[in-house]
Write an enzyme that holds these catalytic residues in place. Structure first.
Site, PDB file in Angstrom:
ATOM      1  CD1 TRP A  12      -2.534   1.576   2.362  1.00 60.69           C
ATOM      2  CD2 TRP A  12      -2.809   1.547   0.150  1.00 60.69           C
ATOM      3  NE1 TRP A  12      -3.547   2.462   2.052  1.00 60.69           N
ATOM      4  CE2 TRP A  12      -3.738   2.456   0.693  1.00 60.69           C
ATOM      5  CE3 TRP A  12      -2.786   1.345  -1.235  1.00 60.69           C
ATOM      6  CZ2 TRP A  12      -4.636   3.178  -0.097  1.00 60.69           C
ATOM      7  CZ3 TRP A  12      -3.683   2.068  -2.023  1.00 60.69           C
ATOM      8  CH2 TRP A  12      -4.595   2.965  -1.446  1.00 60.69           C
ATOM      9  N   GLY A 137     -10.553   4.227   2.005  1.00 60.53           N
ATOM     10  CA  GLY A 137     -11.526   3.974   0.946  1.00 60.53           C
ATOM     11  C   GLY A 137     -11.267   2.650   0.247  1.00 60.53           C
ATOM     12  CE  LYS A 192     -11.168  -2.053   4.935  1.00 60.92           C
ATOM     13  NZ  LYS A 192     -10.104  -2.811   4.253  1.00 60.92           N
TER      14      LYS A 192
END
Length: 346
Positions: A12, A137, A192
């Site tokens: 990332w 996001g 999440k």
């Protein structure tokens, strides 16, 4: 052109460094392993984390933290949540001027229940930071590095700082929105991962799309339930850092959390799964933190609870999923509407 230091050379961090370099910024990418830094600087690849991706020449790797941050006005923190305090403690002594601290890590710290922005506030003295901005996001590093269309959100208590970071990153492939709800943005991104573990587990057990859709939908409800209790705007969870991030993490083979859950559903032990993954699976640690926090706040989170039992108490995965399906009946619309009304009333 801005000078930006990216702290964390995993998949990332490297993908976000690529976005910044595409936008013409001077990007310094810091990692601990000298071998990895040599690869970035000589071959312009980071094969372990982003195989097959050629990095822009504008990304320069650094092994020494002081050299990486020298002259940088903005620091992008992409360390795993469990390593964040250690990285920040190494970082503070080498900061000569106050900087904008952007973090793109998704997790909650067990025991303290701190979000990453709160950890940064605790570890970095106020005189050494201009602001803290969250970037979150639905965004797999693999797709971002291939310059596939991606949309994210940035959030800060200072709107001008969020807009500054928006301008740093936004381009034709990487669209950036702003959202003032820093609590909701961080909690949506962290929680999440728990539901993605459950979705992967359901797939590993051989259950179909119906079961996964139910897990995702009810998972969103419990994310919003805890998030609203912690002060988030419930409408944030209907956006990119809520349902958007939840969908992509629960349905994609790029998702570490889905892959880990899938292996658990197939009967593999947690320790073996984590060894095979070779990278941090944030959902495991976040499940422990969210389970503890939900008990403290008296918030019902049934999916989180049964996943905690599977991960840490040795509960059988099939038994756990079947238990969720046998829960007492309730009213879906009343549950959702109460979240919205409670949030709007605060």
């Amino acid at each position: 052109m801005e000078k930006v230091a990216v702290i964390g050379a995993g998949s990332w961090g490297t993908a976000l460094a690529l976005v910044l370099a595409d936008n013409g910024h001077d990007v310094r990418l810091w990692g601990r392993r000298q071998e990895q830094i040599n690869e970035i600087n000589t071959i312009h690849t980071n094969e372990k984390y982003l195989p097959g991706v050629v990095l822009p020449a504008g990304i320069v790797g650094y092994n020494h933290l002081k050299e990486a941050v020298e002259g940088a006005r903005t620091l992008l923190l992409v360390a795993p949540t469990k390593a964040m305090r250690e990285v920040l403690r190494d970082l503070v002594p080498v900061l000569d001027e106050p900087v904008t601290l952007v973090h793109a890590s998704k997790g909650i710290e067990p025991e303290t229940y701190k979000r990453v922005s709160e950890i940064i506030e605790e570890e970095v003295p106020a005189e050494k930071r201009r602001s803290i901005v969250v970037l979150s996001g639905p965004s797999h590093a693999e797709e971002v590095s291939l310059r596939q269309p991606t949309t994210v959100t940035v959030s800060s208590s200072a709107i001008e700082e969020a807009e500054f970071v928006q301008d740093l990153f936004i381009n034709q492939n990487f669209r950036v929105y702003t959202n003032p709800d820093i609590v909701g943005v961080e909690l949506g991104g962290a929680l999440k991962n728990i539901i993605a573990l459950g979705a992967g587990m359901s797939d590993g057990l051989g259950y179909g799309d119906n079961a996964k859709a139910a897990l995702i939908t009810r998972g969103l409800a419990e994310i919003a339930r805890l998030g609203t209790k912690m002060g988030a705007n419930p409408l944030t969870f209907s956006g990119l850092t809520g349902i958007g991030d939840l969908i992509v993490t629960c349905t994609s083979v790029h998702s570490r959390n889905w892959r880990a859950g899938n292996m658990l559903g197939k009967g593999e032990a947690l320790d073996d799964v984590l060894k095979k993954m070779g990278m941090v699976v944030e959902g495991v640690r976040t499940t422990k933190a969210a389970y503890q926090l939900a008990k403290q706040e008296k918030v019902e989170m049934p999916i989180t609870s049964v996943l905690h039992d599977v991960l840490f108490d040795g509960k059988d995965a099939k038994e756990a999923v079947d238990e969720l399906m046998k829960r007492s009946r309730t009213h879906e619309v009343e549950d959702v509407s109460s979240l919205i009304s409670d949030g709007l009333a605060e």
